[in-house]
Write an enzyme that holds these catalytic residues in place. Structure first.
Site, PDB file in Angstrom:
ATOM      1  N   ASP A   4       0.821  -1.218   0.000  1.00 26.68           N
ATOM      2  CA  ASP A   4       0.000   0.000   0.000  1.00 26.68           C
ATOM      3  C   ASP A   4       0.856   1.269   0.000  1.00 26.68           C
ATOM      4  OD1 ASP A   4      -2.282   1.476  -0.001  1.00 26.68           O
ATOM      5  OD2 ASP A   4      -2.768   1.165   2.107  1.00 26.68           O
ATOM      6  N   ASN A  35     -10.441  -3.504  -6.833  1.00 29.75           N
ATOM      7  CA  ASN A  35      -9.577  -2.570  -7.579  1.00 29.75           C
ATOM      8  C   ASN A  35     -10.033  -2.321  -9.027  1.00 29.75           C
ATOM      9  OD1 ASN A  35      -6.456  -3.535  -5.933  1.00 29.75           O
ATOM     10  ND2 ASN A  35      -7.890  -1.883  -5.447  1.00 29.75           N
TER      11      ASN A  35
HETATM   12  C1  FPP Z   1      -2.403  -0.013  -3.190  1.00 27.33           C
HETATM   13  O1  FPP Z   1      -1.791   1.255  -3.068  1.00 27.33           O
HETATM   14  C2  FPP Z   1      -1.704  -0.751  -4.232  1.00 27.33           C
HETATM   15  C3  FPP Z   1      -2.286  -1.389  -5.260  1.00 27.33           C
HETATM   16  C4  FPP Z   1      -3.747  -1.414  -5.487  1.00 27.33           C
HETATM   17  C5  FPP Z   1      -1.474  -2.080  -6.293  1.00 27.33           C
HETATM   18  C6  FPP Z   1      -0.280  -2.846  -5.786  1.00 27.33           C
HETATM   19  C7  FPP Z   1       0.503  -3.289  -6.948  1.00 27.33           C
HETATM   20  C8  FPP Z   1       1.844  -3.169  -7.092  1.00 27.33           C
HETATM   21  C9  FPP Z   1       2.746  -2.669  -6.050  1.00 27.33           C
HETATM   22  C10 FPP Z   1       2.465  -3.613  -8.362  1.00 27.33           C
HETATM   23  C11 FPP Z   1       2.846  -5.044  -8.215  1.00 27.33           C
HETATM   24  C12 FPP Z   1       3.511  -5.497  -9.442  1.00 27.33           C
HETATM   25  C13 FPP Z   1       3.839  -6.756  -9.681  1.00 27.33           C
HETATM   26  C14 FPP Z   1       4.596  -7.059 -10.885  1.00 27.33           C
HETATM   27  C15 FPP Z   1       3.468  -7.853  -8.794  1.00 27.33           C
HETATM   28  P1  FPP Z   1      -2.521   2.570  -3.584  1.00 27.33           P
HETATM   29  O2  FPP Z   1      -2.111   2.818  -4.976  1.00 27.33           O
HETATM   30  O3  FPP Z   1      -3.977   2.454  -3.328  1.00 27.33           O
HETATM   31  O4  FPP Z   1      -1.861   3.663  -2.705  1.00 27.33           O
HETATM   32  P2  FPP Z   1      -2.549   4.931  -2.046  1.00 27.33           P
HETATM   33  O5  FPP Z   1      -3.380   4.405  -0.918  1.00 27.33           O
HETATM   34  O6  FPP Z   1      -1.383   5.731  -1.600  1.00 27.33           O
HETATM   35  O7  FPP Z   1      -3.353   5.629  -3.106  1.00 27.33           O
END
Ligand code: FPP
Length: 238
Positions: A26, A74
Protein backbone atom coordinates in the site's frame (compact mmCIF):
# COMPACT_ATOMS: atom_id res chain seq x y z
CA UNK A 1 14.19 -0.39 15.38
CA UNK A 2 17.12 1.73 14.19
CA UNK A 3 19.15 -1.25 15.31
CA UNK A 4 18.56 -2.81 11.89
CA UNK A 5 19.47 0.08 9.70
CA UNK A 6 22.55 -0.53 7.55
CA UNK A 7 22.90 -4.13 8.59
CA UNK A 8 21.88 -7.08 6.48
CA UNK A 9 20.31 -9.76 8.64
CA UNK A 10 20.92 -13.43 8.08
CA UNK A 11 18.32 -16.13 8.57
CA UNK A 12 20.25 -17.58 11.50
CA UNK A 13 19.93 -14.24 13.32
CA UNK A 14 16.17 -14.79 13.72
CA UNK A 15 15.34 -17.42 16.28
CA UNK A 16 11.87 -17.82 14.76
CA UNK A 17 10.66 -16.90 11.29
CA UNK A 18 7.04 -16.71 10.17
CA UNK A 19 6.15 -19.65 7.95
CA UNK A 20 3.71 -17.58 5.87
CA UNK A 21 3.84 -13.79 5.48
CA UNK A 22 1.11 -11.68 3.87
CA UNK A 23 2.07 -8.27 2.46
CA UNK A 24 -0.36 -5.48 1.55
CA UNK A 25 1.60 -3.33 -0.90
CA UNK A 26 0.00 0.00 0.00
CA UNK A 27 0.95 3.64 -0.55
CA UNK A 28 1.97 3.69 -4.23
CA UNK A 29 -0.46 6.49 -5.08
CA UNK A 30 0.64 8.70 -2.18
CA UNK A 31 4.30 8.08 -2.99
CA UNK A 32 3.71 9.28 -6.56
CA UNK A 33 1.62 12.28 -5.47
CA UNK A 34 4.37 13.46 -3.12
CA UNK A 35 6.68 13.57 -6.15
CA UNK A 36 4.17 15.23 -8.49
CA UNK A 37 3.97 12.01 -10.54
CA UNK A 38 0.94 10.10 -11.81
CA UNK A 39 -0.30 7.25 -9.57
CA UNK A 40 0.85 4.78 -12.21
CA UNK A 41 4.48 5.82 -11.53
CA UNK A 42 3.93 4.73 -7.92
CA UNK A 43 2.77 1.30 -9.08
CA UNK A 44 5.83 0.96 -11.33
CA UNK A 45 8.12 1.77 -8.40
CA UNK A 46 6.07 -0.63 -6.26
CA UNK A 47 6.64 -3.45 -8.75
CA UNK A 48 10.42 -3.09 -8.32
CA UNK A 49 10.02 -3.30 -4.56
CA UNK A 50 7.89 -6.43 -4.96
CA UNK A 51 10.78 -8.15 -6.72
CA UNK A 52 13.32 -6.93 -4.17
CA UNK A 53 11.25 -8.25 -1.26
CA UNK A 54 10.59 -11.59 -3.04
CA UNK A 55 14.32 -12.05 -3.34
CA UNK A 56 14.92 -11.15 0.30
CA UNK A 57 12.24 -13.61 1.45
CA UNK A 58 14.00 -16.23 -0.67
CA UNK A 59 17.37 -15.35 0.80
CA UNK A 60 16.03 -15.58 4.34
CA UNK A 61 14.35 -18.91 3.64
CA UNK A 62 10.75 -17.78 4.28
CA UNK A 63 8.52 -20.68 3.18
CA UNK A 64 5.62 -18.71 1.77
CA UNK A 65 4.75 -15.08 1.13
CA UNK A 66 1.52 -13.71 -0.32
CA UNK A 67 1.52 -10.26 -1.94
CA UNK A 68 -1.76 -8.36 -2.37
CA UNK A 69 -1.37 -6.95 -5.87
CA UNK A 70 -4.93 -6.40 -7.13
CA UNK A 71 -8.15 -6.84 -5.20
CA UNK A 72 -11.59 -7.73 -6.53
CA UNK A 73 -12.51 -4.12 -5.64
CA UNK A 74 -9.58 -2.57 -7.58
CA UNK A 75 -11.49 -2.90 -10.89
CA UNK A 76 -13.38 0.23 -9.75
CA UNK A 77 -10.22 2.34 -10.21
CA UNK A 78 -9.77 4.52 -13.31
CA UNK A 79 -9.20 2.46 -16.47
CA UNK A 80 -5.73 3.91 -17.01
CA UNK A 81 -4.64 2.74 -13.55
CA UNK A 82 -6.14 -0.75 -13.99
CA UNK A 83 -4.47 -1.04 -17.42
CA UNK A 84 -1.10 -0.02 -15.96
CA UNK A 85 -1.34 -2.61 -13.21
CA UNK A 86 -2.28 -5.35 -15.71
CA UNK A 87 0.63 -4.27 -17.93
CA UNK A 88 3.01 -4.46 -14.94
CA UNK A 89 1.88 -8.03 -14.17
CA UNK A 90 2.26 -8.88 -17.85
CA UNK A 91 5.76 -7.31 -18.10
CA UNK A 92 6.85 -9.03 -14.93
CA UNK A 93 5.78 -12.39 -16.36
CA UNK A 94 7.41 -11.81 -19.75
CA UNK A 95 10.72 -11.17 -18.00
CA UNK A 96 9.96 -13.49 -15.11
CA UNK A 97 12.07 -16.35 -16.36
CA UNK A 98 15.31 -14.37 -16.23
CA UNK A 99 14.47 -12.59 -13.02
CA UNK A 100 13.33 -15.71 -11.25
CA UNK A 101 16.46 -17.55 -12.30
CA UNK A 102 18.51 -14.70 -10.86
CA UNK A 103 16.63 -14.85 -7.59
CA UNK A 104 17.16 -18.58 -7.34
CA UNK A 105 14.64 -21.03 -6.16
CA UNK A 106 11.43 -18.98 -6.03
CA UNK A 107 8.11 -20.63 -6.95
CA UNK A 108 5.26 -18.50 -8.27
CA UNK A 109 1.57 -19.11 -7.76
CA UNK A 110 -1.42 -16.89 -8.52
CA UNK A 111 -4.27 -16.61 -6.11
CA UNK A 112 -7.60 -15.04 -6.96
CA UNK A 113 -10.51 -15.31 -9.37
CA UNK A 114 -9.48 -16.09 -12.97
CA UNK A 115 -12.69 -14.72 -14.43
CA UNK A 116 -12.21 -11.15 -15.57
CA UNK A 117 -8.48 -11.48 -16.27
CA UNK A 118 -7.32 -11.13 -19.84
CA UNK A 119 -6.62 -14.52 -21.52
CA UNK A 120 -3.07 -13.55 -22.55
CA UNK A 121 -2.22 -12.66 -18.95
CA UNK A 122 -3.85 -15.88 -17.75
CA UNK A 123 -1.68 -18.00 -20.02
CA UNK A 124 1.47 -16.16 -18.85
CA UNK A 125 0.40 -16.81 -15.26
CA UNK A 126 -0.11 -20.51 -16.02
CA UNK A 127 3.28 -20.66 -17.73
CA UNK A 128 5.11 -19.06 -14.78
CA UNK A 129 3.39 -21.45 -12.34
CA UNK A 130 4.26 -24.43 -14.50
CA UNK A 131 7.88 -23.39 -15.01
CA UNK A 132 8.57 -22.82 -11.33
CA UNK A 133 6.40 -25.62 -9.91
CA UNK A 134 9.27 -27.98 -9.12
CA UNK A 135 11.29 -25.41 -7.20
CA UNK A 136 11.80 -25.97 -3.53
CA UNK A 137 12.43 -22.40 -2.33
CA UNK A 138 10.05 -19.66 -1.19
CA UNK A 139 6.52 -19.92 -2.56
CA UNK A 140 5.46 -16.46 -3.76
CA UNK A 141 1.69 -16.13 -4.06
CA UNK A 142 0.62 -13.18 -6.13
CA UNK A 143 -2.94 -12.18 -5.27
CA UNK A 144 -4.58 -10.78 -8.41
CA UNK A 145 -8.35 -10.27 -8.64
CA UNK A 146 -8.35 -11.53 -5.07
CA UNK A 147 -10.84 -10.97 -2.29
CA UNK A 148 -10.86 -12.79 1.04
CA UNK A 149 -14.65 -13.13 1.13
CA UNK A 150 -14.74 -14.33 -2.46
CA UNK A 151 -12.05 -16.90 -1.59
CA UNK A 152 -14.12 -18.35 1.25
CA UNK A 153 -17.34 -18.38 -0.81
CA UNK A 154 -15.56 -20.12 -3.66
CA UNK A 155 -14.11 -22.75 -1.27
CA UNK A 156 -17.62 -23.44 0.11
CA UNK A 157 -19.08 -23.68 -3.40
CA UNK A 158 -16.39 -26.18 -4.38
CA UNK A 159 -17.31 -28.31 -1.38
CA UNK A 160 -21.02 -28.11 -2.19
CA UNK A 161 -20.25 -29.16 -5.78
CA UNK A 162 -18.41 -32.19 -4.37
CA UNK A 163 -21.60 -33.14 -2.55
CA UNK A 164 -20.57 -32.14 0.98
CA UNK A 165 -23.51 -31.44 3.25
CA UNK A 166 -21.55 -30.62 6.38
CA UNK A 167 -18.45 -28.49 6.16
CA UNK A 168 -15.57 -28.41 8.66
CA UNK A 169 -12.85 -25.80 9.22
CA UNK A 170 -10.39 -28.30 7.80
CA UNK A 171 -12.46 -28.56 4.60
CA UNK A 172 -12.34 -24.80 4.11
CA UNK A 173 -8.63 -24.61 4.96
CA UNK A 174 -7.92 -27.21 2.28
CA UNK A 175 -9.96 -25.40 -0.35
CA UNK A 176 -8.87 -21.78 0.03
CA UNK A 177 -6.09 -20.68 -2.35
CA UNK A 178 -3.25 -20.68 0.17
CA UNK A 179 -3.04 -23.51 2.65
CA UNK A 180 -1.11 -22.49 5.74
CA UNK A 181 -2.42 -19.92 8.16
CA UNK A 182 -0.73 -16.56 7.78
CA UNK A 183 1.65 -15.83 10.69
CA UNK A 184 2.47 -12.23 9.94
CA UNK A 185 0.70 -9.52 7.95
CA UNK A 186 2.77 -6.52 6.90
CA UNK A 187 1.02 -3.32 5.85
CA UNK A 188 3.03 -0.20 5.08
CA UNK A 189 1.66 3.31 4.40
CA UNK A 190 0.10 3.99 7.79
CA UNK A 191 -3.22 2.20 7.15
CA UNK A 192 -4.20 -0.31 9.81
CA UNK A 193 -6.82 -2.54 8.28
CA UNK A 194 -7.07 -5.90 6.54
CA UNK A 195 -8.95 -4.73 3.40
CA UNK A 196 -10.41 -8.16 2.56
CA UNK A 197 -6.96 -9.81 2.54
CA UNK A 198 -6.45 -13.43 3.68
CA UNK A 199 -9.56 -13.31 5.88
CA UNK A 200 -9.52 -17.06 6.53
CA UNK A 201 -5.75 -17.43 6.96
CA UNK A 202 -5.38 -14.33 9.18
CA UNK A 203 -7.32 -15.77 12.15
CA UNK A 204 -4.18 -15.73 14.32
CA UNK A 205 -1.90 -13.45 12.29
CA UNK A 206 0.36 -10.97 13.95
CA UNK A 207 0.11 -7.51 12.36
CA UNK A 208 2.97 -5.16 11.60
CA UNK A 209 2.22 -1.64 10.39
CA UNK A 210 4.56 1.11 9.31
CA UNK A 211 4.27 4.64 7.90
CA UNK A 212 6.73 3.89 5.11
CA UNK A 213 5.06 3.93 1.68
CA UNK A 214 5.42 0.68 -0.31
CA UNK A 215 7.78 2.10 -2.99
CA UNK A 216 10.15 3.12 -0.14
CA UNK A 217 9.86 -0.22 1.68
CA UNK A 218 13.13 -2.14 1.72
CA UNK A 219 14.88 -5.18 3.15
CA UNK A 220 15.55 -3.38 6.43
CA UNK A 221 11.83 -2.74 6.90
CA UNK A 222 11.20 -6.44 6.35
CA UNK A 223 13.86 -7.26 8.93
CA UNK A 224 12.23 -4.88 11.38
CA UNK A 225 8.88 -6.65 10.93
CA UNK A 226 10.58 -10.03 11.39
CA UNK A 227 12.38 -8.81 14.50
CA UNK A 228 9.11 -7.66 16.01
CA UNK A 229 7.40 -10.91 15.06
CA UNK A 230 10.16 -12.86 16.76
CA UNK A 231 9.38 -11.05 20.02
CA UNK A 232 5.61 -11.43 19.96
CA UNK A 233 4.03 -13.78 22.45
CA UNK A 234 1.66 -15.95 20.39
CA UNK A 235 -0.86 -17.92 22.40
CA UNK A 236 -3.45 -18.75 19.70
CA UNK A 237 -6.22 -18.09 22.19
CA UNK A 238 -4.81 -20.56 24.72
C1 FPP B 1 -2.40 -0.01 -3.19
O1 FPP B 1 -1.79 1.25 -3.07
C2 FPP B 1 -1.70 -0.75 -4.23
C3 FPP B 1 -2.29 -1.39 -5.26
C4 FPP B 1 -3.75 -1.41 -5.49
C5 FPP B 1 -1.47 -2.08 -6.29
C6 FPP B 1 -0.28 -2.85 -5.79
C7 FPP B 1 0.50 -3.29 -6.95
C8 FPP B 1 1.84 -3.17 -7.09
C9 FPP B 1 2.75 -2.67 -6.05
C10 FPP B 1 2.46 -3.61 -8.36
C11 FPP B 1 2.85 -5.04 -8.22
C12 FPP B 1 3.51 -5.50 -9.44
C13 FPP B 1 3.84 -6.76 -9.68
C14 FPP B 1 4.60 -7.06 -10.88
C15 FPP B 1 3.47 -7.85 -8.79
P1 FPP B 1 -2.52 2.57 -3.58
O2 FPP B 1 -2.11 2.82 -4.98
O3 FPP B 1 -3.98 2.45 -3.33
O4 FPP B 1 -1.86 3.66 -2.71
P2 FPP B 1 -2.55 4.93 -2.05
O5 FPP B 1 -3.38 4.40 -0.92
O6 FPP B 1 -1.38 5.73 -1.60
O7 FPP B 1 -3.35 5.63 -3.11
Amino acid sequence: MALFKKKQKEKKEFSVLPRHIGIIMDGNGRWAKKRGLPRTAGHRAGADVFEKICKECGRLGIEEVTFYAFSTENWKRPKEEVDTLMRLFHDFLIEAKERLTESGDIRIKFVGEREGIDSKLLSLMDEAEFETAERKGTLVNLAINYGGRQEIVSAVNKLIAEGKTEITEKDISSNVYTMPDCDLIIRPSGEERLSNFLLWQAAYSEFWYSDVLWPDFDEEDLHEALYEFEHRNRRFGG
